[in-house]
Design a protein around this motif. Structure first.
Motif, PDB file in Angstrom:
ATOM      1  N   THR A 188       0.855  -1.187   0.000  1.00 13.84           N
ATOM      2  CA  THR A 188       0.000   0.000   0.000  1.00 13.84           C
ATOM      3  C   THR A 188       0.891   1.238   0.000  1.00 13.84           C
ATOM      4  O   THR A 188       1.916   1.277   0.667  1.00 13.84           O
ATOM      5  CB  THR A 188      -0.952   0.026   1.211  1.00 13.84           C
ATOM      6  OG1 THR A 188      -0.207   0.247   2.416  1.00 13.84           O
ATOM      7  CG2 THR A 188      -1.732  -1.279   1.325  1.00 13.84           C
ATOM      8  N   GLN A 214      -5.839   2.055  -7.946  1.00 17.31           N
ATOM      9  CA  GLN A 214      -6.234   3.224  -7.155  1.00 17.31           C
ATOM     10  C   GLN A 214      -7.163   2.755  -6.035  1.00 17.31           C
ATOM     11  O   GLN A 214      -8.184   2.128  -6.280  1.00 17.31           O
ATOM     12  CB  GLN A 214      -6.946   4.245  -8.031  1.00 17.31           C
ATOM     13  CG  GLN A 214      -7.297   5.529  -7.320  1.00 17.31           C
ATOM     14  CD  GLN A 214      -7.939   6.541  -8.260  1.00 17.31           C
ATOM     15  OE1 GLN A 214      -8.515   6.179  -9.292  1.00 17.31           O
ATOM     16  NE2 GLN A 214      -7.843   7.818  -7.935  1.00 17.31           N
ATOM     17  N   ALA A 215      -6.789   3.059  -4.799  1.00 14.23           N
ATOM     18  CA  ALA A 215      -7.584   2.592  -3.664  1.00 14.23           C
ATOM     19  C   ALA A 215      -7.267   3.408  -2.429  1.00 14.23           C
ATOM     20  O   ALA A 215      -6.142   3.858  -2.230  1.00 14.23           O
ATOM     21  CB  ALA A 215      -7.300   1.108  -3.382  1.00 14.23           C
ATOM     22  N   ASP A 216      -8.286   3.581  -1.602  1.00 11.39           N
ATOM     23  CA  ASP A 216      -8.159   4.249  -0.312  1.00 11.39           C
ATOM     24  C   ASP A 216      -8.331   3.183   0.759  1.00 11.39           C
ATOM     25  O   ASP A 216      -9.402   2.590   0.889  1.00 11.39           O
ATOM     26  CB  ASP A 216      -9.236   5.331  -0.183  1.00 11.39           C
ATOM     27  CG  ASP A 216      -9.133   6.126   1.107  1.00 11.39           C
ATOM     28  OD1 ASP A 216      -8.425   5.686   2.039  1.00 11.39           O
ATOM     29  OD2 ASP A 216      -9.780   7.193   1.192  1.00 11.39           O
ATOM     30  N   ASP A 267     -12.865  -0.566  -1.168  1.00  9.57           N
ATOM     31  CA  ASP A 267     -11.645  -0.418  -1.960  1.00  9.57           C
ATOM     32  C   ASP A 267     -10.652  -1.527  -1.637  1.00  9.57           C
ATOM     33  O   ASP A 267      -9.982  -2.065  -2.524  1.00  9.57           O
ATOM     34  CB  ASP A 267     -10.991   0.934  -1.683  1.00  9.57           C
ATOM     35  CG  ASP A 267     -11.600   2.075  -2.485  1.00  9.57           C
ATOM     36  OD1 ASP A 267     -12.695   1.874  -3.052  1.00  9.57           O
ATOM     37  OD2 ASP A 267     -11.001   3.161  -2.529  1.00  9.57           O
ATOM     38  N   THR A 302      -0.716   0.200  -4.482  1.00 10.84           N
ATOM     39  CA  THR A 302      -1.958   0.955  -4.350  1.00 10.84           C
ATOM     40  C   THR A 302      -1.647   2.389  -3.920  1.00 10.84           C
ATOM     41  O   THR A 302      -0.584   2.688  -3.390  1.00 10.84           O
ATOM     42  CB  THR A 302      -2.893   0.328  -3.303  1.00 10.84           C
ATOM     43  OG1 THR A 302      -2.393   0.602  -1.985  1.00 10.84           O
ATOM     44  CG2 THR A 302      -3.019  -1.174  -3.501  1.00 10.84           C
ATOM     45  N   GLY A 303      -2.608   3.260  -4.150  1.00 11.42           N
ATOM     46  CA  GLY A 303      -2.495   4.654  -3.763  1.00 11.42           C
ATOM     47  C   GLY A 303      -3.737   5.394  -4.204  1.00 11.42           C
ATOM     48  O   GLY A 303      -4.655   4.809  -4.789  1.00 11.42           O
ATOM     49  N   ARG A 304      -3.764   6.682  -3.948  1.00  9.12           N
ATOM     50  CA  ARG A 304      -4.962   7.473  -4.252  1.00  9.12           C
ATOM     51  C   ARG A 304      -4.941   8.093  -5.637  1.00  9.12           C
ATOM     52  O   ARG A 304      -5.963   8.563  -6.117  1.00  9.12           O
ATOM     53  CB  ARG A 304      -5.128   8.558  -3.196  1.00  9.12           C
ATOM     54  CG  ARG A 304      -5.395   8.019  -1.796  1.00  9.12           C
ATOM     55  CD  ARG A 304      -5.679   9.144  -0.831  1.00  9.12           C
ATOM     56  NE  ARG A 304      -5.984   8.643   0.507  1.00  9.12           N
ATOM     57  CZ  ARG A 304      -6.366   9.421   1.517  1.00  9.12           C
ATOM     58  NH1 ARG A 304      -6.471  10.723   1.337  1.00  9.12           N
ATOM     59  NH2 ARG A 304      -6.621   8.897   2.705  1.00  9.12           N
ATOM     60  N   HIS A 305      -3.769   8.134  -6.284  1.00 10.80           N
ATOM     61  CA  HIS A 305      -3.634   8.841  -7.560  1.00 10.80           C
ATOM     62  C   HIS A 305      -3.187   7.874  -8.650  1.00 10.80           C
ATOM     63  O   HIS A 305      -2.040   7.417  -8.650  1.00 10.80           O
ATOM     64  CB  HIS A 305      -2.657  10.003  -7.423  1.00 10.80           C
ATOM     65  CG  HIS A 305      -3.017  10.959  -6.325  1.00 10.80           C
ATOM     66  ND1 HIS A 305      -4.108  11.797  -6.412  1.00 10.80           N
ATOM     67  CD2 HIS A 305      -2.454  11.183  -5.109  1.00 10.80           C
ATOM     68  CE1 HIS A 305      -4.196  12.519  -5.303  1.00 10.80           C
ATOM     69  NE2 HIS A 305      -3.217  12.153  -4.492  1.00 10.80           N
ATOM     70  N   GLN A 306      -4.092   7.587  -9.577  1.00 12.65           N
ATOM     71  CA  GLN A 306      -3.821   6.584 -10.598  1.00 12.65           C
ATOM     72  C   GLN A 306      -2.661   6.983 -11.504  1.00 12.65           C
ATOM     73  O   GLN A 306      -1.858   6.132 -11.921  1.00 12.65           O
ATOM     74  CB  GLN A 306      -5.074   6.356 -11.448  1.00 12.65           C
ATOM     75  CG  GLN A 306      -4.973   5.170 -12.388  1.00 12.65           C
ATOM     76  CD  GLN A 306      -4.885   3.834 -11.655  1.00 12.65           C
ATOM     77  OE1 GLN A 306      -5.693   3.547 -10.785  1.00 12.65           O
ATOM     78  NE2 GLN A 306      -3.896   3.013 -12.007  1.00 12.65           N
ATOM     79  N   THR A 350      -7.014   5.889   8.056  1.00 13.45           N
ATOM     80  CA  THR A 350      -6.065   5.553   6.985  1.00 13.45           C
ATOM     81  C   THR A 350      -4.930   4.664   7.460  1.00 13.45           C
ATOM     82  O   THR A 350      -4.237   4.059   6.634  1.00 13.45           O
ATOM     83  CB  THR A 350      -5.462   6.828   6.371  1.00 13.45           C
ATOM     84  OG1 THR A 350      -4.696   7.533   7.370  1.00 13.45           O
ATOM     85  CG2 THR A 350      -6.557   7.745   5.830  1.00 13.45           C
TER      86      THR A 350
END
Length: 252
Positions: free
Chosen positions: A11, A61-63, A69, A35-39, A114
């Protein structure tokens, strides 16, 4: 190639410490899920990692604070690769720098959601597949928790929660062949380099408090330790907190 054909979820694997960890595993032949918030940044990391190491990288992309997600990440990982061998919970957001008395409930919830909840969600959803592979979990905590750093109240609380959760999982899941460990890193990041530029005197004072005289490197120090903990060489290590702080995190 200790990790050849292994599947590793990281992550926050597109940048910072997570990117260094991804490079260390890629160098050992692992296929990665980042994974992360910005594709856009994830796609760039995917291309660079695949080109450099000749591996497969799935960028999602995942939170981590959003349960659906996390389920999506696990489902897509299994669809793409068929198994999961290593889970690394690195990503977390916080209001670091705010004093405890200045925190709102929302500030505190950011770290818990988070960090602690995200770690819990990923561990729970990945468990059946890690049981099948007798895999490894590496969760990131922080020296801010056991040293009580100023301005780190919600961050430290969430990180200590992650340590407690990890130790329970190490006990409960030992029979499943899953080892669970914690890393507390002190790493030189882009943000820290900016801080060094803005506050050189404070930076030098901080360095003096590190017996080895430097901050850690995301790939060479943190990433390589993660590879070791995920390998057969560390199959009898579980429930431990590994402090990667150059000697500055000494504890009784």
């Amino acid at each position: 190639m200790k990790m050849k054909e292994k599947v590793v979820i990281i992550t926050g694997g597109g940048k910072g410490i997570g990117r260094g960890v991804a490079e260390a595993f890629g160098e050992e032949g692992a296929n990665l899920v980042i994974t992360g918030r910005h594709q856009e940044s994830l796609d760039q990391a995917k291309q660079e990692l695949e080109n450099e190491f000749g591996i497969q990288v799935l960028a999602i992309q995942a939170d981590g604070a959003v349960e659906s997600d996390v389920k999506k990440v696990i489902e897509q990982t299994v669809q793409a690769f068929g198994h999961i061998d290593v889970l690394i919970n690195n990503a977390m957001a916080s209001r670091s720098g705010k004093l405890l008395i200045e925190h709102s409930k929302e500030d505190f919830a950011l770290s818990v959601d988070t960090g602690l909840y995200a770690t819990f969600f990923y561990m729970r959803e990945a468990h059946p597949y890690l049981k099948e592979s007798q895999g490894a979990i590496i969760n990131f905590a922080s020296g801010a928790g056991f040293s009580g750093r100023i301005g780190q109240s919600s961050y430290a609380a969430a990180k200590e929660g992650i340590r407690g959760l990890s130790r329970v999982a190490a006990t409960e899941w030992g029979a499943d062949g899953i080892n669970v460990n914690i890393i507390c890193p002190l790493v030189e990041t882009k943000q820290m380099l900016q801080w060094k530029k803005e506050h050189p005197d404070h930076y030098e004072q901080t360095i003096k408090g590190i017996p080895l005289g430097r901050f850690g490197d995301a790939k060479k120090d943190v990433g390589r330790t993660c590879v070791f903990l995920a390998s057969d060489d560390a199959s009898f290590i579980s429930g431990e907190t590994i402090v990667l702080q150059g000697g500055s995190g000494l504890r009784a």
